[in-house]
Design a protein around this motif. Structure first.
Motif, short mmCIF file in Angstrom:
data_model
loop_
_atom_site.label_atom_id
_atom_site.label_comp_id
_atom_site.label_asym_id
_atom_site.label_seq_id
_atom_site.Cartn_x
_atom_site.Cartn_y
_atom_site.Cartn_z
N LEU A 1 -19.44 -19.54 -14.65
CA LEU A 1 -19.93 -20.70 -15.20
C LEU A 1 -21.48 -20.52 -14.99
CD1 LEU A 1 -17.54 -23.38 -13.98
CD2 LEU A 1 -17.76 -22.25 -16.25
N THR A 2 -22.31 -19.51 -15.43
CA THR A 2 -23.66 -19.14 -15.25
C THR A 2 -24.45 -20.15 -15.94
OG1 THR A 2 -23.47 -17.81 -17.40
CG2 THR A 2 -23.34 -16.78 -15.08
N SER A 3 -23.83 -20.87 -17.02
CA SER A 3 -24.54 -21.93 -17.76
C SER A 3 -24.69 -23.14 -17.12
CB SER A 3 -24.12 -22.09 -19.12
OG SER A 3 -22.87 -22.42 -19.08
N GLU A 4 -23.75 -23.32 -16.09
CA GLU A 4 -23.75 -24.76 -15.14
C GLU A 4 -24.63 -24.57 -14.10
OE1 GLU A 4 -21.70 -27.11 -16.54
OE2 GLU A 4 -21.03 -25.97 -18.00
N ASP A 5 -24.83 -25.69 -13.74
CA ASP A 5 -25.75 -26.00 -12.08
C ASP A 5 -25.01 -25.27 -11.15
OD1 ASP A 5 -27.74 -28.03 -11.04
OD2 ASP A 5 -26.21 -27.53 -9.61
N GLU A 6 -25.87 -24.70 -10.38
CA GLU A 6 -25.39 -23.73 -9.44
C GLU A 6 -24.46 -24.18 -8.31
OE1 GLU A 6 -26.85 -20.31 -6.35
OE2 GLU A 6 -28.47 -21.42 -7.61
N ASP A 7 -24.43 -25.76 -8.13
CA ASP A 7 -23.66 -26.15 -7.15
C ASP A 7 -22.49 -26.35 -7.90
OD1 ASP A 7 -25.70 -26.28 -5.32
OD2 ASP A 7 -26.04 -28.61 -5.76
N VAL A 8 -22.38 -26.78 -9.22
CA VAL A 8 -20.97 -26.67 -9.99
C VAL A 8 -20.26 -25.42 -9.90
CG1 VAL A 8 -19.90 -27.03 -12.29
CG2 VAL A 8 -21.58 -28.38 -11.59
N SER A 9 -20.85 -24.41 -9.99
CA SER A 9 -20.49 -22.90 -10.11
C SER A 9 -19.74 -22.75 -8.68
CB SER A 9 -21.54 -21.79 -10.47
OG SER A 9 -22.00 -21.80 -11.83
N MET A 10 -20.51 -22.98 -7.87
CA MET A 10 -20.15 -22.54 -6.30
C MET A 10 -18.91 -23.36 -6.01
SD MET A 10 -23.85 -22.46 -4.38
CE MET A 10 -22.86 -22.27 -2.75
N ALA A 11 -18.80 -24.78 -6.55
CA ALA A 11 -17.43 -25.83 -6.19
C ALA A 11 -16.40 -25.22 -6.91
CB ALA A 11 -18.08 -27.06 -6.43
N VAL A 12 -16.49 -24.89 -8.23
CA VAL A 12 -15.51 -24.55 -8.75
C VAL A 12 -14.86 -23.21 -8.55
CG1 VAL A 12 -14.64 -23.87 -11.47
CG2 VAL A 12 -16.10 -25.78 -10.88
N ALA A 13 -15.54 -22.10 -8.11
CA ALA A 13 -15.25 -20.86 -7.71
C ALA A 13 -14.55 -21.08 -6.30
CB ALA A 13 -16.32 -20.08 -7.34
N ALA A 14 -15.04 -22.08 -5.30
CA ALA A 14 -14.13 -22.21 -4.27
C ALA A 14 -12.94 -22.92 -4.48
CB ALA A 14 -15.09 -23.30 -3.36
N ALA A 15 -13.12 -23.94 -5.40
CA ALA A 15 -11.47 -24.37 -5.67
C ALA A 15 -10.43 -23.64 -6.30
CB ALA A 15 -11.71 -25.72 -6.62
N PHE A 16 -11.08 -22.71 -7.29
CA PHE A 16 -10.22 -21.74 -7.66
C PHE A 16 -9.83 -20.75 -6.68
CE2 PHE A 16 -11.45 -21.20 -12.33
CZ PHE A 16 -11.12 -22.63 -12.70
N ARG A 17 -10.56 -20.11 -5.77
CA ARG A 17 -10.09 -19.34 -4.78
C ARG A 17 -8.96 -19.94 -3.90
NH1 ARG A 17 -15.61 -17.36 -4.74
NH2 ARG A 17 -15.72 -15.36 -5.39
#
Length: 470
Positions: free
Chosen positions: A204-220
């Motif tokens: 999610l490179t177009s999103e805020d970095e905090d969003v990318s990190m949170a979604v990636a963590a939830a996916f994992r």
């Protein structure tokens, strides 16, 4: 001879035809496939329907926490796909208001195939239609980007994924933008073993970095294997069980196998075959039609709207484009595109949404105050057992207005709509903090975030209840 021909019956085309007819133009609408275009048949409508099934499965999993005893849910994928079809048909029949166009006298030709220019004012379709008009509006939309990689024909698009007749046991998803993460999230919930590949450093490179990190963590945490900075794809190969992706990084080759590989690495204009060059309509390197602020192309009698222009490729923007293009086609160049506050969201698990600037982009040109309020302090989230996520507000210190909002968590897409309204009205953040939002609701997290931002800015919001909410 018609006054206006509209090519494409997605949101841009439907509303262009509607607007042209309302203004009194003799209007013809050409649909290559089904009425409604990608949005109704292949995009937000079927995606949201599948995501709703995911939500139901997820909610069923916590029934025992509330004293409700039931057997574990079992997914019948064929029945779900049948329901998707029912929803799509219902949306085409009611939400897009086909009957309004019929009432206005718009002649609609469905399943006409690709339309192409025969001469500057004549359109011919694969089905044999030959139509003429004084003005033409191109709303042909976009299509999935293809990669010049050996074996690419073995891969699937997101459209193919939505059209599967059974849940695959495993899936590679290449590309972690909005489309890719939705495919990964939905099929992971349905039981596929999903690997998500992103060439860049974060999803999610177009999103805020905090969003990318949170979604990636939830996916994992949910079981999706997320590969960031995975390298370069060399080829796709057929295997007995499906497909293999061969890739390399720093001179080392690796591979990943699955029953299906879905590639979602971008969206390009669906302009091939329209014969645009022959009538003086210029396109850029990706096929997007060049337009001026009136959505007029380089051929003055031809306009373009929606995805085919390469602007924000979202339904609300496509609708606005269609209205502007049609107004100018009928009345002359009188209306320009206005800057819009454009909320964007995705129906993954967890949901994420945003409006305005990311924190990094805002800091480039503003002195900002940033506040983040977590869902685990929101009463409604606690009640529902959905405490993962946050609401982040970015506020300009000079004007005290909101520059951006980013939300991860339950009802994120709905929450951001309220912020979009506040931003459009140019509300100060302390004014938002004073709005008595209902409790307990997910939207009340905005009140708490606004209250905290106002405190940072030394604004007076004394007595507001949100200091207790979160």
């Amino acid at each position: 001879m018609a006054d206006v021909i509209v090519i494409g019956a997605g949101p841009a085309g439907v509303f262009a035809a509607y607007r042209a007819a309302v203004l009194g133009a003799n209007t013809t609408l050409i649909a290559r496939d089904e009425f409604g275009g990608m949005a109704a048949n292949d995009g937000p409508v079927p995606v949201r329907t599948l995501a709703h099934a995911v939500r139901l499965i997820r909610e069923a999993s916590q029934l025992s926490r509330y004293g409700i005893a039931v057997s574990d849910p079992v997914l019948s994928y064929p029945r779900l796909i049948a329901r998707v079809g029912e929803v799509v048909d219902d949306v085409r029949a009611h939400s897009l208001r086909r009957e309004y166009l019929d009432h206005l006298g718009v002649r609609t030709h469905e399943k006409a195939g690709t339309a192409r220019f025969v001469d500057p004012h004549t359109i011919e379709t694969d089905s044999g239609l030959r139509l003429q008009a004084d003005k033409i509006i191109i709303c042909a939309g976009g299509t999935s980007r293809r990669l010049p990689i050996p074996g690419f024909e073995l891969t699937a698009t997101h459209s193919d994924a939505w059209g599967l007749t059974a849940v695959p046991p495993s899936m590679l998803v290449v590309g972690a933008g909005a489309t890719g993460v939705q495919v990964a999230s939905i099929f992971n919930a349905f039981g596929s073993r999903v690997q998500l590949f992103q060439a860049g450093p974060r999803i999610l490179t177009s999103e805020d970095e905090d969003v990318s990190m949170a979604v990636a963590a939830a996916f994992r945490e949910s079981g999706i294997v997320v590969h960031e900075n995975f390298g370069t794809i060399e080829a796709f190969e057929k295997t007995p069980g499906g497909v293999r992706m061969v890739f390399s990084k720093d001179g080392r080759r690796d591979s990943a196998d699955a029953a299906i590989a879905v590639v979602a690495v971008g969206w390009v204009a669906d302009s091939a075959g329209l014969g645009l060059a022959e009538v003086g309509v210029e396109t850029d390197a990706r096929g997007y039609v060049r337009v001026d602020p009136y959505l007029r192309t380089t051929a003055p009698h031809v306009f373009a709207a929606g995805d085919i222009t390469g602007r924000l490729m979202l339904v609300p923007q496509a609708v606005h484009d269609g209205m502007v293009a049609a107004t100018n086609a009928v009345r002359g160049a009188t209306t320009t595109l206005a800057d819009q506050v454009s909320p964007i969201g995705s129906f993954t698990d967890p949901e994420y949404a945003q409006v305005g600037l990311t924190e990094a982009k805002a800091r480039e040109s503003h002195d900002v105050a940033v506040t983040t309020t977590r869902f685990d302090g929101n009463t409604r989230a606690i009640i529902d057992g959905r405490t993962t996520g946050f609401c982040k507000l970015i506020v300009d210190r000079a004007t005290c207005t909101i520059l951006g909002c980013h939300v991860v968590g339950e009802r994120a897409v709905e929450i951001v709509q309220a912020v979009a309204i506040a931003m459009t009205a140019r509300m100060r953040v302390d004014d938002l903090a004073r709005v008595p939002l209902s409790l307990p609701t997910y939207a009340s997290i905005l009140g708490r975030a606004a209250y905290r931002a106002a405190e940072q800015l030394n604004l007076d919001v004394s007595g507001q209840m949100y200091q207790q909410e979160g």
